[in-house]
Motif scaffolding. Structure first.
Motif, PDB file in Angstrom:
ATOM      1  N   SER A   7      -2.932  25.524   3.019  1.00 12.33           N
ATOM      2  CA  SER A   7      -1.896  24.816   2.271  1.00 12.33           C
ATOM      3  C   SER A   7      -0.536  25.523   2.301  1.00 12.33           C
ATOM      4  O   SER A   7       0.500  24.888   2.480  1.00 12.33           O
ATOM      5  N   TYR A  20      -3.498  20.168   7.261  1.00 11.65           N
ATOM      6  CA  TYR A  20      -2.826  19.078   6.541  1.00 11.65           C
ATOM      7  C   TYR A  20      -1.852  18.348   7.464  1.00 11.65           C
ATOM      8  O   TYR A  20      -1.331  17.307   7.120  1.00 11.65           O
ATOM      9  N   GLN A  27     -13.161  37.827  -1.493  1.00 13.44           N
ATOM     10  CA  GLN A  27     -12.409  37.470  -0.287  1.00 13.44           C
ATOM     11  C   GLN A  27     -11.922  38.754   0.393  1.00 13.44           C
ATOM     12  O   GLN A  27     -11.727  39.779  -0.251  1.00 13.44           O
ATOM     13  N   ASP A  71     -15.654  27.284  -7.613  1.00 18.31           N
ATOM     14  CA  ASP A  71     -14.350  27.186  -8.287  1.00 18.31           C
ATOM     15  C   ASP A  71     -13.888  25.797  -8.737  1.00 18.31           C
ATOM     16  O   ASP A  71     -13.327  25.679  -9.813  1.00 18.31           O
ATOM     17  N   LYS A 122      -9.324  37.144  -6.538  1.00 15.19           N
ATOM     18  CA  LYS A 122     -10.538  36.931  -5.741  1.00 15.19           C
ATOM     19  C   LYS A 122     -10.804  38.090  -4.780  1.00 15.19           C
ATOM     20  O   LYS A 122     -11.544  37.947  -3.820  1.00 15.19           O
ATOM     21  N   LYS A 155     -12.680  34.909   5.388  1.00 16.98           N
ATOM     22  CA  LYS A 155     -11.743  34.273   4.456  1.00 16.98           C
ATOM     23  C   LYS A 155     -11.050  35.387   3.683  1.00 16.98           C
ATOM     24  O   LYS A 155     -11.689  36.164   2.977  1.00 16.98           O
ATOM     25  N   SER A 214     -17.229  28.087   1.159  1.00 18.90           N
ATOM     26  CA  SER A 214     -15.913  28.742   1.148  1.00 18.90           C
ATOM     27  C   SER A 214     -15.861  29.864   0.121  1.00 18.90           C
ATOM     28  O   SER A 214     -14.792  30.329  -0.247  1.00 18.90           O
ATOM     29  N   LYS A 221      -9.739  32.099   7.978  1.00 23.40           N
ATOM     30  CA  LYS A 221      -8.849  31.444   7.030  1.00 23.40           C
ATOM     31  C   LYS A 221      -8.052  32.488   6.260  1.00 23.40           C
ATOM     32  O   LYS A 221      -8.661  33.427   5.761  1.00 23.40           O
ATOM     33  N   ARG A 262      -4.542  25.459  -4.782  1.00 23.79           N
ATOM     34  CA  ARG A 262      -4.992  25.666  -6.167  1.00 23.79           C
ATOM     35  C   ARG A 262      -4.201  24.773  -7.126  1.00 23.79           C
ATOM     36  O   ARG A 262      -4.727  24.342  -8.150  1.00 23.79           O
TER      37      ARG A 262
HETATM   38  C1  PBG Z   1     -11.934  27.462  -2.718  1.00 22.89           C
HETATM   39  C2  PBG Z   1     -11.089  27.109  -1.564  1.00 22.89           C
HETATM   40  C3  PBG Z   1      -9.751  27.494  -1.405  1.00 22.89           C
HETATM   41  C4  PBG Z   1      -9.273  26.851  -0.254  1.00 22.89           C
HETATM   42  C5  PBG Z   1     -10.330  26.108   0.281  1.00 22.89           C
HETATM   43  N1  PBG Z   1     -11.469  26.288  -0.543  1.00 22.89           N
HETATM   44  C6  PBG Z   1      -8.861  28.317  -2.265  1.00 22.89           C
HETATM   45  C7  PBG Z   1      -9.325  29.609  -2.764  1.00 22.89           C
HETATM   46  O1  PBG Z   1     -10.198  30.275  -2.206  1.00 22.89           O
HETATM   47  O2  PBG Z   1      -8.783  30.003  -3.798  1.00 22.89           O
HETATM   48  C8  PBG Z   1      -7.868  26.974   0.241  1.00 22.89           C
HETATM   49  C9  PBG Z   1      -7.390  25.944   1.203  1.00 22.89           C
HETATM   50  C10 PBG Z   1      -5.916  25.885   1.355  1.00 22.89           C
HETATM   51  O3  PBG Z   1      -5.150  26.710   0.823  1.00 22.89           O
HETATM   52  O4  PBG Z   1      -5.479  24.959   2.039  1.00 22.89           O
HETATM   53  N2  PBG Z   1     -13.218  27.855  -2.550  1.00 22.89           N
END
Ligand code: PBG
Length: 325
Positions: free
Chosen positions: A273, A312, A220, A121, A216, A194, A164, A247, A204
């Motif tokens: 995040s 974070y 996911q 991505d 996704k 995930k 990921s 996650k 993002r």
């Molecule tokens: C993408 C990826 C994502 C995150 C880590 N690697 C976002 C997604 O899958 O869209 C999210 C981490 C976060 O939100 O802190 N491969």
């Protein structure tokens, strides 16, 4: 009453003696965002206190984190649009600024554990973690791209590869490619369970990596599922993962606990995040007390069974910890 549980809570010393879970800066991994080129740190409005850094500022940030007692980091690149294409070719280009950054960090801070991100991505013009054809995310065709990306990152000196992407079979494919290229000492922390979560929004924003079309959900996991996490955990284990990650963390504490009870591998959790943004926003409004609510949140993730937490909050927690001890 002969049994009075309050006796074990009567003062701080006793409470510390009987504490079942403890949290230290070494439990935390600090996520960092790398910008292309020089320029001042760029604030991310939905992630207050987190920045996209140029290489020199990134090194300064790592130095500061080391002084606070943090030792492990996960690095994400914010790739300029002009380097993105359908096949994410830039991801394994040796001139790639992300790979150069890994090389430089590895030389300058040999004592740290650095984890990379493996998914298409950040480099994909479609904004998906896998290869897109006619709106479909292709699984098996994505695997060689992820493996090549992993070998390039291992070559640059990363300690842990972090896939990921959630393609089936990627851990095994990456493990084989790493071993074949002579990187059998490089670890894999698999994003095992995930979920297709709304809590990735601010991330993002930070990377400008949202899917251009669709969502996704075909790769996911569905937030409704828990047994399925056991299937993913079993596969990642057989395929050679060194850590299993869940996650996001907070809405999935039960999944962390489930994997912890069913696996002998260390469990990691990504305090994502959106979880950070949510707490920060409430604290900025004065609705919650940051210095108490933040460690409580992290502790809950550790208590659920995570031995590693990507967060974070890492720097803020390490600062609090330093002032306390
Ligand atoms: C993408 C990826 C994502 C995150 C880590 N690697 C976002 C997604 O899958 O869209 C999210 C981490 C976060 O939100 O802190 N491969």
């Amino acid at each position: 009453m002969r049994i009075r549980p309050r006796r074990n809570r009567k003062n701080e010393t006793i409470r510390n003696m009987v504490a079942e879970t403890t949290l230290r800066p070494s439990d935390l991994m600090y996520p960092l965002f790398l910008n292309y080129g020089e320029g001042a740190p760029q604030a991310i409005p939905s992630l207050p206190g987190i920045f996209r850094f140029s290489q020199s500022d990134l090194e300064r940030e790592i130095e500061e984190a080391l002084e606070l007692g943090l030792r492990s980091f996960v690095l994400f690149p914010a790739v300029p649009e002009r380097y993105k294409d359908q096949h994410a070719t830039y991801s394994s280009n040796p001139d790639n600024f992300y790979l150069k950054s890994i090389r430089r960090i590895n030389e300058r801070f040999p004592e740290i554990a650095l984890m990379s991100d493996v998914a298409m991505d950040p480099y994909s013009s479609d904004g998906h973690d896998g290869l897109v054809k006619d709106g479909i995310i292709l699984n098996d065709e994505t695997l060689p791209i992820l493996s090549e990306m992993s070998v390039a990152q291992a070559q640059a000196g990363v300690d842990i590869i972090g896939p990921s992407d959630m393609m089936d079979g990627r851990v095994g494919s990456i493990r084989d490619a790493l071993d074949h290229a002579g990187y059998d000492h490089v670890s894999i922390m698999s994003y095992t369970a995930k979920y297709a979560s709304a809590y990735y929004g601010p991330f993002r924003d930070a990377l400008d990596s949202a899917p251009k079309a669709g969502d996704k959900k075909t790769y996911q996991m569905d937030p409704a599922n828990k047994q399925e996490a056991l299937i993913e955990a079993e596969l990642d284990t057989i395929e050679g993962a060194d850590f299993l990650m869940v996650k996001p963390a907070l809405c999935y504490l039960d999944v962390i606990h489930l994997l912890k009870s069913n696996s002998k591998l260390p469990i990691a959790a990504y305090n994502v995040s959106g979880e950070y943004a949510m707490l920060k926003a409430a604290c900025e409004k004065g609705w919650l007390d940051y210095d108490v609510a933040m460690p409580e949140m992290l502790l809950s993730i550790k208590r659920a069974g995570a031995s590693v937490i990507l967060s974070y909050f890492a720097k803020d927690f390490a600062r609090l910890f330093k002032n306390k001890f």
